[in-house]
Motif scaffolding. Structure first.
Motif, PDB file in Angstrom:
ATOM      1  N   UNK A 346       0.784  -1.273   0.056  1.00  0.00           N
ATOM      2  CA  UNK A 346       0.081  -0.005   0.123  1.00  0.00           C
ATOM      3  C   UNK A 346       0.848   1.217  -0.130  1.00  0.00           C
ATOM      4  N   UNK A 347       1.938   1.259   0.853  1.00  0.00           N
ATOM      5  CA  UNK A 347       3.065   2.377   0.737  1.00  0.00           C
ATOM      6  C   UNK A 347       3.732   2.741  -0.692  1.00  0.00           C
ATOM      7  N   UNK A 348       4.052   1.771  -1.071  1.00  0.00           N
ATOM      8  CA  UNK A 348       4.679   1.418  -2.470  1.00  0.00           C
ATOM      9  C   UNK A 348       3.751   2.420  -3.527  1.00  0.00           C
ATOM     10  N   UNK A 349       2.546   2.283  -3.213  1.00  0.00           N
ATOM     11  CA  UNK A 349       1.622   2.956  -4.368  1.00  0.00           C
ATOM     12  C   UNK A 349       1.649   4.465  -4.616  1.00  0.00           C
ATOM     13  N   UNK A 350       2.288   5.035  -3.427  1.00  0.00           N
ATOM     14  CA  UNK A 350       2.251   6.456  -3.401  1.00  0.00           C
ATOM     15  C   UNK A 350       3.950   6.818  -4.186  1.00  0.00           C
ATOM     16  N   UNK A 351       4.582   5.752  -4.798  1.00  0.00           N
ATOM     17  CA  UNK A 351       6.057   6.247  -5.291  1.00  0.00           C
ATOM     18  C   UNK A 351       6.007   6.183  -6.510  1.00  0.00           C
ATOM     19  N   UNK A 352       6.455   7.349  -7.106  1.00  0.00           N
ATOM     20  CA  UNK A 352       6.591   7.509  -8.734  1.00  0.00           C
ATOM     21  C   UNK A 352       7.670   6.840  -9.286  1.00  0.00           C
ATOM     22  N   UNK A 353       7.779   7.112 -10.476  1.00  0.00           N
ATOM     23  CA  UNK A 353       9.065   6.175 -11.185  1.00  0.00           C
ATOM     24  C   UNK A 353      10.343   7.186 -10.705  1.00  0.00           C
ATOM     25  N   UNK A 354      10.976   6.936  -9.629  1.00  0.00           N
ATOM     26  CA  UNK A 354      12.037   7.904  -9.337  1.00  0.00           C
ATOM     27  C   UNK A 354      13.166   7.891 -10.035  1.00  0.00           C
ATOM     28  N   UNK A 355      13.463   6.759 -10.682  1.00  0.00           N
ATOM     29  CA  UNK A 355      14.666   6.671 -11.438  1.00  0.00           C
ATOM     30  C   UNK A 355      14.334   7.501 -12.929  1.00  0.00           C
ATOM     31  N   UNK A 356      13.338   7.391 -13.396  1.00  0.00           N
ATOM     32  CA  UNK A 356      13.077   8.238 -14.677  1.00  0.00           C
ATOM     33  C   UNK A 356      13.051   9.795 -14.467  1.00  0.00           C
ATOM     34  N   UNK A 357      12.344   9.958 -13.274  1.00  0.00           N
ATOM     35  CA  UNK A 357      12.161  11.477 -12.698  1.00  0.00           C
ATOM     36  C   UNK A 357      13.420  12.102 -12.504  1.00  0.00           C
ATOM     37  N   UNK A 358      14.397  11.458 -11.998  1.00  0.00           N
ATOM     38  CA  UNK A 358      15.656  12.216 -11.767  1.00  0.00           C
ATOM     39  C   UNK A 358      16.375  12.190 -13.053  1.00  0.00           C
ATOM     40  N   UNK A 359      16.109  11.021 -13.789  1.00  0.00           N
ATOM     41  CA  UNK A 359      16.913  11.303 -15.319  1.00  0.00           C
ATOM     42  C   UNK A 359      16.380  12.312 -16.080  1.00  0.00           C
ATOM     43  N   UNK A 360      15.256  12.674 -15.943  1.00  0.00           N
ATOM     44  CA  UNK A 360      14.937  13.911 -16.830  1.00  0.00           C
ATOM     45  C   UNK A 360      15.279  15.098 -16.314  1.00  0.00           C
ATOM     46  N   UNK A 361      15.345  15.238 -14.893  1.00  0.00           N
ATOM     47  CA  UNK A 361      16.154  16.454 -14.259  1.00  0.00           C
ATOM     48  C   UNK A 361      17.463  16.601 -14.450  1.00  0.00           C
ATOM     49  N   UNK A 362      18.222  15.412 -14.555  1.00  0.00           N
ATOM     50  CA  UNK A 362      19.577  15.276 -14.616  1.00  0.00           C
ATOM     51  C   UNK A 362      19.778  15.937 -16.120  1.00  0.00           C
ATOM     52  N   UNK A 363      19.036  15.404 -17.031  1.00  0.00           N
ATOM     53  CA  UNK A 363      19.193  15.826 -18.538  1.00  0.00           C
ATOM     54  C   UNK A 363      18.876  17.092 -18.951  1.00  0.00           C
TER      55      UNK A 363
END
Length: 864
Positions: A346-363
Motif C-alpha cells: 500500500x505504501x509503495x503505491x505512493x511512489x512514482x518512477x523516481x529513476x526516470x524522474x531524476x533522469x529527466x531532471x539531470x538531462x
C-alpha cells in the motif's frame, strides 16, 4: 541557396549536417518541416502538406508541414515507431534580444534507444540502446538505458564469442543498436536485431575509432576504471563508442550515467532466443503480449521501477546460491508476514518512477512537476522504513537502511508549490512566501488596477486638484487634469501632451509603476525559472543518492511482488543448492494454472540427477500434457534461480547453468531452411553449448524426416545426452518413437515416463498425470477424432491401422482402374514396369534423397 530567405538558408545549413534525421525546426509555437522531411512527415503523420513561396510556380515551391511544439512528443513517438530519427532544432537566443535572424541549433537527436520522455516509454520495461564491437578472436557488447542511468558492458573471447553476444542481445532486447562493420558481417547478429528484436540497427566504425573511444571511456568513468579494463580492447571500444553516440545525440553531459556494470560469466544463467521464446518468459509466442507469460503471473509490482527490476530478474536468473537464498529468505519473510506485506504494498503505491524522474531532471528536460513528484515519492519513505524496522532477513534489513532523502524533500517543498504547471517558462511554480520579489511582482500583476488607483488617490491628496490617471498605447500611463488647474502643478510633473480641454503629465513614480506593470509578468517568469533551475541543479547534485534509494524501492517492490504471488497461488520455498538434483513434488505450470479459471491443474512430480536419472524419456499421445510437463519443470527451475517461490508442494533445485529447449519448429523460408533443417540446427547448437549442469528440454526430435532416419537421430541424440563422457546433461526427451523406451534397459541413467490415458470405447480421456513406464500406444486416431477430423476419415484410419498392426496392409498403394474424376490418374499413364517397381518398394525405408532420386528416374522413364 542564395535565392532562399535567411531563415531557409539557416534551415538548409542545419539540415545538411543531419541528412538521416527528420528535422523539427522551431518557428514560434510550431516545429516546422520542409522539403523531403515535410513530404515524409506529412505521409507518416497524416499531416496537411502546404507550401511556402506561394507566388512562385508550383514546381519551385517549398513543401512544408508542422506540429505544435507543446504536443510534439506524440508525433515524435509515431516517427520513432516507424524507424525514423528526429532532430530537435530550437531557438538559442531570446527573439526580443536578437538582432536580425534568431540563432538556432540542434539541442537533441531523439532515436528509439535515447528516449527519456515519459509519454514515449513503457513504464514497466527498460529501453536500451546498445553497441556491438567485434574483432578477430572476440567481441563486446554494451547497453545503456539513459532514462534510468543504467550502463552495462560485457566482453567475450574465443570461437563462440558471437554466440554469447547473441544471447545478451536477446536478454536485453535493445530498441536501437550500433554495430561495427565486422559485427555486421555476422548474419545471425543482423537477423536477430532487425527481424526478431526489430530494433533500429545502424552500421559503421565511426564511433568505435580506438583513440576516441578510449578517451571517451577514460574521461567519463575515470582513470581507475580505465586502468582496470585497459586490456579489454573490445569492451573499451564498445563502451566508449556508446558514450560517444550518446554525447552526439543528447548534446549534453551524461552525469546520470555514473556507474559501469561489467558482466562476468558465471553470474547469470545464459538463455538463448529459442529458450526465452519457448518458455514465454516475458511475452507469448503468438501475440507477443505480456498476458500469458511468466512475467504476467509474477508481476504484482506497485511501481514502474519494481516492474522493470522484476522483468530483469526473470531475464537474468542467478547462478550464486548465496544471492538466490538471500532473495528467497526475504520473500519467505514477506510471505509469512501478511500484514507487513500488505502495508508495504500500500505504501509503495505512493511512489512514482523516481529513476526516470531524476533522469529527466539531470538531462535538463524535467519540469517542476517532476521535482514535486520526486519529493512526494520521498515523503512515503519514512513510513516504508518504519514498516521494515522489525525485519529479520538480510535483504530486508539492508533495505530498511535506505536514505529517506529528507534534504531533497525540504528543498523542493520550500521552493516548488504543491501543484506546479507543466511548463517551466510560464511562471506559477514557486511557492508563495519563498521569494519576496516574486511575491511582490505577482501581487503587482494581479492588482494592477489597485496600484494605479492608489497612486491616483495619493496625487489627488498631494495636489488638491481634480485629476485622473489614464492609459494609451502611445504614452502609456499619464496624469490628466483640466487646463484651468494645470498651471500650479508639482515640480516632478512632466508635461507630456496638451489637448483642448486638458493637460497630460507623467511622473517618475508613474513611469516606474508602468515599467513594473508592463514587465512584471516577464520578470516573474524569468525569476521563477532561475529559482527552478537552481533547485533542479541542487537536486541533480544528489542524483546518486536518489538513484540508490530508487533501486532499494525497486528491490523491495519486486520482493513483495514475488511474495504476493507465492501467497496467492500457494507456492513453496524451493531448496536451492549446488547439487545436480532436480526433485519437484506436485509441480504445476505457473501460467497454465493461472489461466485456468474453471478446472484444477493436475500436478506432477519431476526428478533428474547426474547419476541414476540423467535422461527421462516421456511418451504418450499428443494433447496429453507432455510439453506442458517439460515446460513447467524448466520454469520451476528458472523461478527458483531468480529467488522466487515455485508452484509445487516441495522442490529441490541443483544450480542449472543453462536451460535449452527444442520445442516445435517451422520453416525458415527467408533463409531457405526447412522444418527439419531448423530442428537440426537447434539441436546442433544445444549439443555444442550444453554442459552436464544444463537442463535440456527436447520435444519430438527427428520427426521432420522419414521414420527410420528420425528414430536413428533421436536415439543418437539421447545416447549423447545420457553419456557422461560426452555430455551427461539432465534431459527431458518427449517422443512418439516408442522403440526408444528400450533404452531404459540398455543405457545407464535413462528412465521412462508416460502420460496416462483412460480409454472408453472409441473415446480417450487424458488424465494429465505423468507416471513411470513407457506408453503402450500413441492414440493418434483418437486424437484426430477429438480434433474434429471427419468421421469417414477416422473410420478409414482405423481400418488401415488395424491392417498395419496385423501385418496384412500393403506397403504400396493399390493401383485401381482409371476413374474419370477430372484429374490425371497415375494408373492411366504408368506402364506395367513402373507399377511393379512401386509395389516392390517399402516406403518406410526410403530417405528423402532416395525418394527424390526415385521420382527422377520414374519421370525419366515416363518421358521415353
Amino acid at each position: 541557396m542564395a535565392d532562399n530567405t535567411p531563415m531557409m538558408q539557416q534551415y538548409l545549413k542545419i539540415k545538411q549536417e543531419l541528412p538521416d534525421c527528420i528535422l523539427f525546426f522551431r518557428l514560434g509555437d510550431f516545429y516546422e518541416m520542409f522539403n523531403e522531411d515535410a513530404l515524409t512527415a506529412s505521409k507518416e503523420l497524416e499531416l496537411t502538406l502546404t507550401t511556402r513561396d506561394r507566388g512562385k510556380p508550383e514546381a519551385e515551391r517549398t513543401p512544408m508541414c508542422g506540429v505544435p511544439y507543446h504536443s510534439y512528443e506524440s508525433y515524435v513517438a509515431r516517427l520513432l515507431a516507424k524507424g525514423y530519427k528526429v532532430a530537435i532544432c530550437e531557438q538559442t537566443e531570446d527573439p526580443a534580444l536578437a538582432k536580425g535572424l534568431v540563432s538556432r541549433d540542434i539541442v537533441r537527436i531523439i532515436t528509439p534507444g535515447t528516449v527519456i520522455e515519459q509519454s514515449m516509454l513503457e513504464e514497466g520495461r527498460q529501453n536500451y540502446v546498445c553497441t556491438v564491437f567485434a574483432e578477430a578472436g572476440g567481441a563486446a557488447v554494451c547497453f545503456a538505458d539513459i532514462s534510468t542511468g543504467e550502463f552495462l558492458a560485457a566482453e567475450f573471447t574465443g570461437p563462440d564469442a558471437m554466440g554469447h553476444v547473441l544471447n545478451e542481445l536477446v536478454r536485453y532486447s535493445p530498441a536501437e543498436a550500433i554495430i561495427n562493420m565486422q559485427a555486421a558481417e555476422n548474419k545471425e547478429i543482423r537477423q536477430l536485431l532487425t527481424k526478431r528484436i526489430k530494433c533500429l540497427c545502424q552500421t559503421g566504425d565511426g564511433v568505435f575509432e580506438p583513440v576516441g573511444a578510449a578517451e571517451q571511456f577514460r574521461s567519463h568513468f575515470g582513470e581507475d576504471a580505465y586502468a582496470k579494463n585497459e586490456d579489454k580492447k573490445n569492451l573499451i571500444a564498445a563502451a566508449g563508442g556508446l558514450l560517444s553516440y550518446l554525447h552526439d545525440t543528447q548534446k549534453t553531459g551524461l552525469a546520470h550515467i555514473d556507474t559501469l556494470t561489467l558482466y562476468t560469466s558465471g553470474r547469470f544463467m545464459e538463455l538463448d532466443y529459442q529458450t526465452r521464446r519457448n518458455l514465454e518468459l516475458t511475452e507469448t509466442i503468438r501475440s507477443k503480449d505480456k498476458r500469458g507469460s511468466l512475467l504476467w503471473v509474477l508481476d504484482k509490482t506497485r511501481t514502474a521501477m519494481g516492474g522493470r527490476l522484476l522483468r530483469s530478474w526473470i531475464e537474468k536468473p542467478l547462478l550464486s546460491t548465496n544471492v538466490i537464498n538471500r532473495r528467497l529468505n526475504a520473500v519467505a519473510e514477506l510471505v509469512s508476514n501478511t500484514i507487513m506485506r500488505g502495508e508495504l504494498r500500500e505504501g509503495l503505491k505512493a511512489i512514482d518512477d523516481m529513476e526516470r524522474l531524476i533522469g529527466r531532471v539531470v538531462y535538463g528536460s524535467g519540469n517542476a512537476r517532476d521535482l514535486a513528484a520526486l519529493a512526494g515519492s520521498a515523503e512515503a519513505l519514512p513510513g516504508i522504513k518504519k514498516l521494515l524496522a522489525g525485519a529479520k532477513s538480510d535483504m530486508l534489513v539492508e533495505l530498511a537502511d535506505m536514505d529517506e532523502l529528507a534534504d531533497m524533500v525540504a528543498l523542493v517543498r520550500d521552493v516548488i508549490c504543491a501543484d506546479p504547471p507543466f511548463s517551466v517558462r510560464e511562471g506559477g511554480m514557486i511557492r508563495k512566501g519563498y521569494d519576496p520579489e516574486i511575491d511582490r511582482l505577482h501581487e503587482l500583476a494581479e492588482n494592477a488596477k489597485g496600484a494605479v488607483a492608489a497612486i491616483e488617490a495619493s496625487e489627488k491628496e498631494r495636489t488638491g486638484k481634480k485629476l485622473r490617471i489614464g492609459y494609451n498605447k502611445v504614452f502609456g500611463y499619464y496624469i490628466e487634469m483640466p487646463r484651468s488647474q494645470s498651471e500650479d502643478v508639482p515640480e516632478d510633473y512632466i508635461r507630456k501632451q496638451t489637448l483642448v480641454n486638458c493637460e497630460r503629465f507623467i511622473t517618475q513614480e508613474l513611469k516606474e509603476l508602468e515599467t513594473q506593470l508592463l514587465t512584471a509578468r516577464d520578470r516573474v517568469t524569468d525569476l521563477e525559472y532561475r529559482l527552478f533551475f537552481d533547485t533542479a541543479q541542487k537536486v541533480t547534485s544528489i542524483a546518486p543518492a536518489i538513484r540508490s534509494t530508487a533501486a532499494d524501492i525497486a528491490t523491495l517492490d519486486a520482493l513483495c511482488s514475488l511474495a504476493e504471488t507465492a501467497a496467492k497461488n500457494n507456492y513453496c520455498k524451493p531448496e536451492v543448492d549446488v547439487s545436480d538434483i532436480i526433485d519437484i513434488k506436485d509441480g504445476r505450470h505457473p501460467v497454465v494454472e493461472a489461466a485456468q479459471s474453471t478446472t484444477l491443474f493436475v500436478p506432477n512430480d519431476a526428478y533428474l540427477d547426474g547419476e541414476n536419472c540423467r535422461v527421462t524419456i516421456i511418451t504418450g499421445p499428443n494433447m496429453a500434457g507432455k510439453s506442458t510437463y517439460m515446460r513447467q519443470t524448466a520454469l520451476i527451475v528458472l523461478m527458483a534461480q531468480i529467488g522466487s517461490f515455485v508452484p509445487a508442494r516441495s522442490a529441490r533445485i541443483g544450480i542449472t547453468d543453462r536451460i535449452f529447449t527444442r520445442i516445435g519448429a517451422s520453416d525458415d523460408l527467408s533463409s531457405g531452411q526447412s522444418t527439419f533443417m531448423v530442428e537440426m540446427s537447434e539441436v546442433a547448437e544445444i549439443l555444442k553449448h550444453a554442459t552436464r549442469r544444463s537442463l535440456l528440454i527436447l520435444d519430438e526430435i527427428g520427426r521432420g524426416t522419414s521414420t527410420f532416419d528420425g528414430m536413428a537421430i533421436a536415439r543418437a541424440v539421447l545416447e549423447y545426452c545420457a553419456e557422461p563422457r560426452k555430455l551427461g546433461a539432465r534431459t527431458m526427451f518427449a517422443t512418439h518413437y516408442h522403440e526408444l523406451t528400450a533404452l531404459e534397459n540398455e543405457i545407464s541413467g535413462v528412465r521412462n515416463m508416460n502420460t496416462s490415458v483412460k480409454k472408453r470405447g472409441d473415446d480417450v480421456i487424458f488424465l494429465r498425470k505423468i507416471v513411470p513406464g513407457g506408453a503402450d500406444r500413441s492414440y493418434g486416431v483418437e486424437v484426430a477424432k477429438l480434433a474434429g477430423v471427419p468421421e469417414s476419415v477416422i473410420k478409414r484410419s482405423k481400418t488401415i491401422l488395424s491392417e498395419l498392426e496385423s501385418g496384412t496392409a500393403q506397403t504400396a498403394p493399390v493401383i485401381s482402374a482409371p476413374i474419370d474424376d477430372g484429374q490425371i490418374s497415375f494408373g492411366s499413364i504408368s506402364e506395367n514396369r513402373i507399377s511393379e517397381r512401386l509395389q516392390a518398394i517399402d516406403l518406410n525405408t526410403l530417405t528423402p534423397i532416395e525418394a527424390m532420386n526415385l521420382l527422377f528416374e520414374l519421370k525419366k522413364e515416363l518421358q521415353q
